[in-house]
Design an enzyme around this catalytic site. Structure first.
Site, PDB file in Angstrom:
ATOM      1  N   LYS A  40      -9.827  -2.295   1.333  1.00  0.00           N
ATOM      2  CA  LYS A  40      -9.973  -1.366  -0.332  1.00  0.00           C
ATOM      3  C   LYS A  40     -10.493  -1.955  -1.525  1.00  0.00           C
ATOM      4  O   LYS A  40     -10.031  -2.580  -1.396  1.00  0.00           O
ATOM      5  CB  LYS A  40      -8.365  -0.918  -0.581  1.00  0.00           C
ATOM      6  CG  LYS A  40      -8.087   0.284  -1.054  1.00  0.00           C
ATOM      7  CD  LYS A  40      -6.427   0.412  -0.899  1.00  0.00           C
ATOM      8  CE  LYS A  40      -6.668   0.836  -2.748  1.00  0.00           C
ATOM      9  NZ  LYS A  40      -5.199   1.793  -1.742  1.00  0.00           N
ATOM     10  N   LYS A  42     -12.624   1.366   2.406  1.00  0.00           N
ATOM     11  CA  LYS A  42     -12.381   2.752   1.160  1.00  0.00           C
ATOM     12  C   LYS A  42     -12.145   1.587   0.102  1.00  0.00           C
ATOM     13  O   LYS A  42     -11.946   0.788  -0.071  1.00  0.00           O
ATOM     14  CB  LYS A  42     -10.879   2.418   1.225  1.00  0.00           C
ATOM     15  CG  LYS A  42      -9.858   3.978   0.585  1.00  0.00           C
ATOM     16  CD  LYS A  42      -9.139   3.423   0.262  1.00  0.00           C
ATOM     17  CE  LYS A  42      -8.512   4.690  -0.838  1.00  0.00           C
ATOM     18  NZ  LYS A  42      -6.891   4.918  -1.284  1.00  0.00           N
TER      19      LYS A  42
HETATM   20  C1  PBG Z   1      -2.870   3.626  -3.598  1.00  0.00           C
HETATM   21  C2  PBG Z   1      -3.818   4.918  -2.789  1.00  0.00           C
HETATM   22  C3  PBG Z   1      -5.002   5.077  -3.415  1.00  0.00           C
HETATM   23  C4  PBG Z   1      -5.768   6.368  -2.724  1.00  0.00           C
HETATM   24  C5  PBG Z   1      -4.864   6.306  -1.330  1.00  0.00           C
HETATM   25  N1  PBG Z   1      -3.794   5.306  -1.909  1.00  0.00           N
HETATM   26  C6  PBG Z   1      -5.527   5.238  -5.263  1.00  0.00           C
HETATM   27  C7  PBG Z   1      -5.085   3.483  -5.429  1.00  0.00           C
HETATM   28  O1  PBG Z   1      -5.235   2.815  -5.053  1.00  0.00           O
HETATM   29  O2  PBG Z   1      -5.789   3.652  -7.236  1.00  0.00           O
HETATM   30  C8  PBG Z   1      -6.854   6.469  -2.823  1.00  0.00           C
HETATM   31  C9  PBG Z   1      -7.258   7.711  -2.141  1.00  0.00           C
HETATM   32  C10 PBG Z   1      -8.463   8.811  -2.461  1.00  0.00           C
HETATM   33  O3  PBG Z   1      -9.336   8.893  -3.872  1.00  0.00           O
HETATM   34  O4  PBG Z   1      -8.866   9.741  -1.638  1.00  0.00           O
HETATM   35  N2  PBG Z   1      -1.902   3.641  -2.764  1.00  0.00           N
END
Ligand code: PBG
Length: 334
Positions: free
Chosen positions: A202, A256
């Protein structure tokens, strides 16, 4: 392996493109409704479907409406939905105790879905950001996002979700060592069949902007997430993270964001052969929606093309806010 190819005119590549039937016969990849996981946002209240301005067509739903959405998804043949809680600033605390409360919106939604629509798989989100006063995925001590104390909380959160009936736990926090700790705790508590889909690779991405609005984190977040999420410049590190998470007991892994990171999807799939997913995140969704609403692109065709790209890159499935729209297009094509 490089395929052998004859010289022109023995080889005319356009032969394979001449009619819809021939194109169907030679098509290499296919997108199916089986590939879709639909992320949905749950909030407090009843009878509420609140639009999210930066994500046209996406809503924050109260638990009863989330159940309706789960039924709609199951009727469309979508195999899984993923629950994200929205919390107002007044529901957030420094100790994040809401995260493992069996009665928080997310856990109530899991129970309600499992009771009403048992055939759909329910995936969760494990991270502290939606319960944290400062919007971070882990506890903050003197400005530092601390790893090991956060894991203890993530394990409690995991067990509460498994107790509520979750099928797939989705750790999105990027702390080190959490997969092993969660797997050990699940086994010890008799949840040996609960799966873990690790957000293994991520990235610290600006494409999450609209999501942070959706879950109420935009105003809350202090600083950035670069000490735990990956640097977009890195590729080999993603493979090390995936290998580590698989070795700790992750059943499936995720990359991601999605489209800007298809090279990572391909490397992960080729290297490990594990069930591999990509998250087409909020910013990717909103860009396609916005251009579509302006008449600058054909939204439906761009949606389907973007989803096919994940299949071409080796993904087994895609988390996407387009899931119901794509499922409808796929159903109409049959
Ligand atoms: C945080 C989380 C995020 C997303 C899913 N879980 C955002 C972040 O890491 O700040 C993003 C999903 C999206 O942008 O559609 N636990």
């Amino acid at each position: 392996m490089r395929p052998t190819i004859a010289q022109f005119p023995a080889a005319r590549m356009r032969r394979a493109r001449q009619t819809p039937a021939i194109r169907a016969l030679t098509r290499q990849n296919a997108l199916s409704v089986d590939d879709l996981i639909w992320p949905i946002f749950v909030r407090s209240g009843e009878g509420i479907e609140e639009p999210i301005a930066s994500m046209p067509g996406v809503f924050r739903r109260s638990v009863d409406k989330v159940v309706d959405a789960a039924r709609e998804a199951a009727d469309l043949g979508i195999p899984a939905i993923c629950i994200f809680p929205y919390t107002g600033i007044e529901e957030r605390t420094e100790d994040c105790a809401g995260a493992w409360d069996p009665q928080n919106h997310a856990n109530r939604a899991i129970r309600a879905i499992k009771a009403a629509v048992p055939e759909i798989a329910v995936m969760t989100d494990v991270a502290l950001d939606t319960y944290n006063i400062n919007g971070h995925d882990g506890f903050v001590e003197d400005g530092e996002i601390v790893n090991d104390r956060t894991i203890v909380a993530l394990v409690k959160m995991t067990l509460a979700q498994a107790e509520a009936g979750a099928d797939i736990i989705g750790p999105s926090d990027m702390m080190d060592g959490r997969i092993g700790a969660m797997r050990t705790a699940l086994e010890a508590a008799g949840h040996q069949n609960v799966m873990i889909l690790s957000y293994a690779a991520k990235y610290a991405s600006a494409f999450y902007g609209p999501f942070r609005d959706a879950v109420g984190a935009s105003g809350a977040l202090v600083g950035d997430k670069k000490t735990y999420q990956m640097d977009p410049a890195n590729s080999d590190e993603a493979l090390r993270l995936v290998e580590r998470d698989l070795s700790e007991g992750a059943d499936m892994v995720m990359v991601k964001p999605g489209l800007p990171y298809l090279d990572i999807c391909r490397r992960v799939k080729d290297t490990f052969g594990a069930p591999t997913y990509a998250y087409q995140v909020s910013g990717e969704y909103s860009m396609i929606k916005a251009a579509g609403q302006n008449g600058w692109i054909d939204e439906e065709r761009v949606m389907m093309e973007s989803l096919m790209a994940f299949k071409r890159a080796g993904c087994d499935g895609i988390l996407t806010y387009f899931a119901p729209a794509a499922a409808r297009v796929l159903a109409a094509q049959r």
